[in-house]
Design a protein around this motif. Structure first.
Motif, short mmCIF file in Angstrom:
data_model
loop_
_atom_site.label_atom_id
_atom_site.label_comp_id
_atom_site.label_asym_id
_atom_site.label_seq_id
_atom_site.Cartn_x
_atom_site.Cartn_y
_atom_site.Cartn_z
N UNK A 52 0.84 -1.19 0.00
CA UNK A 52 0.00 0.00 0.00
C UNK A 52 0.88 1.26 0.00
N UNK A 53 1.99 1.19 0.76
CA UNK A 53 2.93 2.32 0.79
C UNK A 53 3.66 2.46 -0.55
N UNK A 54 4.05 1.31 -1.14
CA UNK A 54 4.68 1.36 -2.46
C UNK A 54 3.72 1.91 -3.50
N UNK A 100 1.91 -0.16 14.23
CA UNK A 100 2.83 0.96 14.44
C UNK A 100 3.65 1.27 13.20
N UNK A 101 4.07 0.21 12.48
CA UNK A 101 4.81 0.38 11.24
C UNK A 101 3.96 1.08 10.18
N UNK A 102 2.70 0.69 10.09
CA UNK A 102 1.78 1.32 9.14
C UNK A 102 1.61 2.81 9.46
N UNK A 103 1.51 3.13 10.75
CA UNK A 103 1.37 4.52 11.16
C UNK A 103 2.64 5.31 10.79
N UNK A 104 3.80 4.69 10.97
CA UNK A 104 5.06 5.36 10.65
C UNK A 104 5.16 5.64 9.14
N UNK A 105 4.76 4.68 8.33
CA UNK A 105 4.76 4.87 6.89
C UNK A 105 3.81 5.99 6.48
N UNK A 106 2.68 6.07 7.15
CA UNK A 106 1.70 7.12 6.84
C UNK A 106 2.24 8.50 7.18
N UNK A 118 10.42 7.03 0.70
CA UNK A 118 11.33 6.13 0.00
C UNK A 118 12.40 5.57 0.91
N UNK A 119 12.88 6.40 1.85
CA UNK A 119 13.92 5.95 2.77
C UNK A 119 13.42 4.80 3.64
N UNK A 120 12.18 4.91 4.11
CA UNK A 120 11.60 3.82 4.89
C UNK A 120 11.36 2.58 4.05
N UNK A 127 12.29 -6.10 6.21
CA UNK A 127 11.40 -6.26 7.36
C UNK A 127 10.22 -7.16 7.01
N UNK A 128 9.74 -7.03 5.80
CA UNK A 128 8.56 -7.76 5.34
C UNK A 128 8.80 -9.26 5.24
#
Length: 212
Positions: A52-54, A100-106, A118-120, A127-128
Protein backbone atom coordinates in the motif's frame (compact mmCIF):
# COMPACT_ATOMS: atom_id res chain seq x y z
CA UNK A 1 19.25 1.62 -28.17
CA UNK A 2 15.76 3.07 -28.36
CA UNK A 3 14.27 -0.43 -28.63
CA UNK A 4 16.22 -1.59 -25.56
CA UNK A 5 15.10 1.48 -23.62
CA UNK A 6 11.47 0.85 -24.57
CA UNK A 7 11.81 -2.77 -23.47
CA UNK A 8 13.27 -1.83 -20.10
CA UNK A 9 10.55 0.78 -19.57
CA UNK A 10 8.07 -2.04 -20.12
CA UNK A 11 9.60 -4.34 -17.47
CA UNK A 12 6.95 -3.30 -14.88
CA UNK A 13 4.35 -4.86 -17.20
CA UNK A 14 6.24 -8.14 -16.92
CA UNK A 15 6.37 -7.67 -13.14
CA UNK A 16 2.60 -7.26 -13.27
CA UNK A 17 2.22 -10.70 -14.85
CA UNK A 18 4.08 -12.21 -11.91
CA UNK A 19 2.56 -10.00 -9.21
CA UNK A 20 -1.16 -10.03 -9.95
CA UNK A 21 -1.67 -13.77 -9.28
CA UNK A 22 1.17 -13.95 -6.75
CA UNK A 23 -0.80 -14.92 -3.66
CA UNK A 24 -3.37 -17.08 -5.42
CA UNK A 25 -1.31 -20.33 -5.18
CA UNK A 26 -0.86 -19.81 -1.43
CA UNK A 27 -4.53 -19.00 -0.95
CA UNK A 28 -5.56 -22.02 -3.03
CA UNK A 29 -3.26 -24.38 -1.13
CA UNK A 30 -4.43 -23.09 2.23
CA UNK A 31 -8.05 -23.45 1.22
CA UNK A 32 -7.57 -26.94 -0.21
CA UNK A 33 -5.47 -28.43 2.60
CA UNK A 34 -6.06 -26.21 5.63
CA UNK A 35 -2.31 -26.57 6.21
CA UNK A 36 -0.67 -23.32 7.34
CA UNK A 37 2.57 -24.89 8.62
CA UNK A 38 5.46 -22.55 7.86
CA UNK A 39 3.27 -19.73 6.54
CA UNK A 40 3.72 -16.46 8.42
CA UNK A 41 0.74 -14.25 9.25
CA UNK A 42 3.07 -11.32 9.94
CA UNK A 43 4.58 -11.68 6.46
CA UNK A 44 1.19 -11.49 4.75
CA UNK A 45 0.10 -8.50 6.86
CA UNK A 46 3.38 -6.63 6.30
CA UNK A 47 3.20 -7.39 2.58
CA UNK A 48 -0.21 -5.74 2.39
CA UNK A 49 0.90 -2.70 4.39
CA UNK A 50 4.16 -2.23 2.51
CA UNK A 51 2.58 -2.61 -0.90
CA UNK A 52 0.00 0.00 0.00
CA UNK A 53 2.93 2.32 0.79
CA UNK A 54 4.68 1.36 -2.46
CA UNK A 55 1.45 2.12 -4.28
CA UNK A 56 1.54 5.67 -2.93
CA UNK A 57 5.26 5.96 -3.71
CA UNK A 58 4.84 4.78 -7.32
CA UNK A 59 1.94 7.19 -7.82
CA UNK A 60 3.95 10.15 -6.53
CA UNK A 61 7.09 9.14 -8.44
CA UNK A 62 5.17 8.77 -11.69
CA UNK A 63 5.74 5.01 -12.13
CA UNK A 64 2.20 4.43 -13.36
CA UNK A 65 2.94 0.97 -14.77
CA UNK A 66 3.86 -0.19 -11.27
CA UNK A 67 0.47 0.67 -9.77
CA UNK A 68 -1.35 -2.51 -10.85
CA UNK A 69 1.03 -5.07 -9.24
CA UNK A 70 1.24 -3.03 -6.03
CA UNK A 71 -2.54 -2.79 -5.85
CA UNK A 72 -2.94 -6.51 -6.48
CA UNK A 73 -0.37 -7.44 -3.83
CA UNK A 74 -2.02 -5.12 -1.30
CA UNK A 75 -5.44 -6.73 -1.74
CA UNK A 76 -4.40 -10.38 -2.05
CA UNK A 77 -1.88 -10.24 0.81
CA UNK A 78 -4.61 -8.74 3.02
CA UNK A 79 -6.90 -11.60 1.95
CA UNK A 80 -4.21 -14.11 2.91
CA UNK A 81 -3.73 -12.39 6.29
CA UNK A 82 -7.47 -12.65 6.97
CA UNK A 83 -7.46 -16.34 5.96
CA UNK A 84 -4.49 -17.09 8.22
CA UNK A 85 -6.23 -15.26 11.05
CA UNK A 86 -9.13 -17.69 10.69
CA UNK A 87 -6.60 -20.51 11.03
CA UNK A 88 -5.30 -19.01 14.26
CA UNK A 89 -2.17 -17.51 12.76
CA UNK A 90 -2.54 -13.97 14.11
CA UNK A 91 -0.98 -12.82 17.38
CA UNK A 92 -1.52 -9.62 19.36
CA UNK A 93 2.09 -8.43 19.60
CA UNK A 94 2.93 -8.72 15.86
CA UNK A 95 -0.39 -7.06 15.04
CA UNK A 96 0.46 -4.09 17.26
CA UNK A 97 3.95 -3.80 15.80
CA UNK A 98 2.61 -3.91 12.26
CA UNK A 99 0.03 -1.29 13.15
CA UNK A 100 2.83 0.96 14.44
CA UNK A 101 4.81 0.38 11.24
CA UNK A 102 1.78 1.32 9.14
CA UNK A 103 1.37 4.52 11.16
CA UNK A 104 5.06 5.36 10.65
CA UNK A 105 4.76 4.87 6.89
CA UNK A 106 1.70 7.12 6.84
CA UNK A 107 3.46 9.89 8.74
CA UNK A 108 6.50 9.64 6.46
CA UNK A 109 4.33 9.87 3.36
CA UNK A 110 2.28 12.84 4.55
CA UNK A 111 4.90 14.87 6.44
CA UNK A 112 8.21 13.87 4.90
CA UNK A 113 7.30 13.57 1.24
CA UNK A 114 8.62 11.10 -1.32
CA UNK A 115 12.17 11.20 0.07
CA UNK A 116 11.22 10.17 3.61
CA UNK A 117 8.74 7.63 2.34
CA UNK A 118 11.33 6.13 0.00
CA UNK A 119 13.92 5.95 2.77
CA UNK A 120 11.60 3.82 4.89
CA UNK A 121 10.55 1.67 1.95
CA UNK A 122 14.19 0.93 1.11
CA UNK A 123 14.44 -1.34 4.13
CA UNK A 124 10.77 -2.27 4.22
CA UNK A 125 11.08 -5.44 2.17
CA UNK A 126 13.76 -6.89 4.45
CA UNK A 127 11.40 -6.26 7.36
CA UNK A 128 8.56 -7.76 5.34
CA UNK A 129 10.18 -11.08 4.42
CA UNK A 130 11.95 -11.67 7.74
CA UNK A 131 8.89 -13.27 9.40
CA UNK A 132 8.38 -15.62 6.43
CA UNK A 133 12.01 -16.79 6.54
CA UNK A 134 11.97 -17.11 10.32
CA UNK A 135 8.75 -19.13 10.32
CA UNK A 136 9.78 -21.35 7.40
CA UNK A 137 13.18 -22.23 8.81
CA UNK A 138 11.96 -22.61 12.41
CA UNK A 139 9.15 -24.97 11.42
CA UNK A 140 10.23 -28.62 11.24
CA UNK A 141 7.93 -29.44 8.32
CA UNK A 142 6.71 -26.21 6.65
CA UNK A 143 4.36 -28.11 4.36
CA UNK A 144 1.89 -25.23 4.10
CA UNK A 145 4.21 -23.01 2.03
CA UNK A 146 3.23 -22.64 -1.61
CA UNK A 147 6.17 -23.00 -3.97
CA UNK A 148 4.13 -21.32 -6.71
CA UNK A 149 3.73 -18.12 -4.70
CA UNK A 150 7.44 -17.81 -4.02
CA UNK A 151 8.35 -18.60 -7.63
CA UNK A 152 6.11 -15.69 -8.67
CA UNK A 153 7.73 -13.47 -6.02
CA UNK A 154 11.13 -14.37 -7.49
CA UNK A 155 9.94 -13.46 -10.98
CA UNK A 156 8.44 -10.15 -9.91
CA UNK A 157 11.37 -8.97 -7.82
CA UNK A 158 13.82 -9.94 -10.55
CA UNK A 159 11.90 -7.53 -12.78
CA UNK A 160 12.09 -4.72 -10.22
CA UNK A 161 15.84 -5.27 -9.90
CA UNK A 162 16.25 -4.78 -13.65
CA UNK A 163 13.89 -1.79 -13.71
CA UNK A 164 15.60 -0.20 -10.70
CA UNK A 165 19.00 -0.45 -12.40
CA UNK A 166 17.49 0.99 -15.59
CA UNK A 167 16.01 3.96 -13.73
CA UNK A 168 18.99 4.30 -11.36
CA UNK A 169 16.55 4.04 -8.45
CA UNK A 170 18.42 2.65 -5.41
CA UNK A 171 15.15 1.97 -3.59
CA UNK A 172 13.92 -0.36 -6.32
CA UNK A 173 17.34 -1.99 -6.59
CA UNK A 174 17.40 -2.79 -2.86
CA UNK A 175 13.79 -3.98 -3.05
CA UNK A 176 14.59 -6.25 -5.98
CA UNK A 177 17.80 -7.79 -4.69
CA UNK A 178 16.33 -8.40 -1.23
CA UNK A 179 13.30 -10.05 -2.81
CA UNK A 180 15.38 -12.28 -5.07
CA UNK A 181 17.49 -13.49 -2.14
CA UNK A 182 14.48 -14.04 0.14
CA UNK A 183 12.38 -15.89 -2.44
CA UNK A 184 15.35 -18.08 -3.37
CA UNK A 185 15.80 -19.02 0.29
CA UNK A 186 12.09 -19.79 0.63
CA UNK A 187 12.11 -21.99 -2.47
CA UNK A 188 15.23 -23.76 -1.21
CA UNK A 189 13.40 -24.50 2.04
CA UNK A 190 10.41 -26.03 0.24
CA UNK A 191 12.64 -28.18 -1.96
CA UNK A 192 14.58 -29.38 1.09
CA UNK A 193 11.33 -30.43 2.76
CA UNK A 194 10.26 -32.24 -0.42
CA UNK A 195 13.59 -34.10 -0.59
CA UNK A 196 13.45 -35.15 3.06
CA UNK A 197 9.82 -36.25 2.93
CA UNK A 198 10.51 -39.72 1.45
CA UNK A 199 13.15 -40.27 4.13
CA UNK A 200 10.62 -39.42 6.81
CA UNK A 201 8.11 -41.85 5.31
CA UNK A 202 10.65 -44.71 5.20
CA UNK A 203 11.73 -43.99 8.76
CA UNK A 204 8.13 -44.08 9.98
CA UNK A 205 7.49 -47.36 8.19
CA UNK A 206 10.59 -48.95 9.67
CA UNK A 207 9.61 -47.76 13.12
CA UNK A 208 6.16 -49.29 12.74
CA UNK A 209 7.69 -52.59 11.62
CA UNK A 210 9.98 -52.66 14.64
CA UNK A 211 7.09 -51.95 17.01
CA UNK A 212 5.15 -54.87 15.61
Amino acid sequence: MVAANDFLNGVPFVATVFAVPQFLPQLAKLRATGDAAGVSWAWSALTSVNNAAWLAYFARAGYTTALVPSCSATVLAATLAVTLTRHGGAAKRPALLIGGWAALLTVAATAGGVGAQGALLTGAFALQVSPSLWTAYRTDRPTGISRGTWALVLGELSCWTVFGVHRSDPRLIVLGITGVVASTLMLARTFRVALLEPVAVVTSTEAAALDS
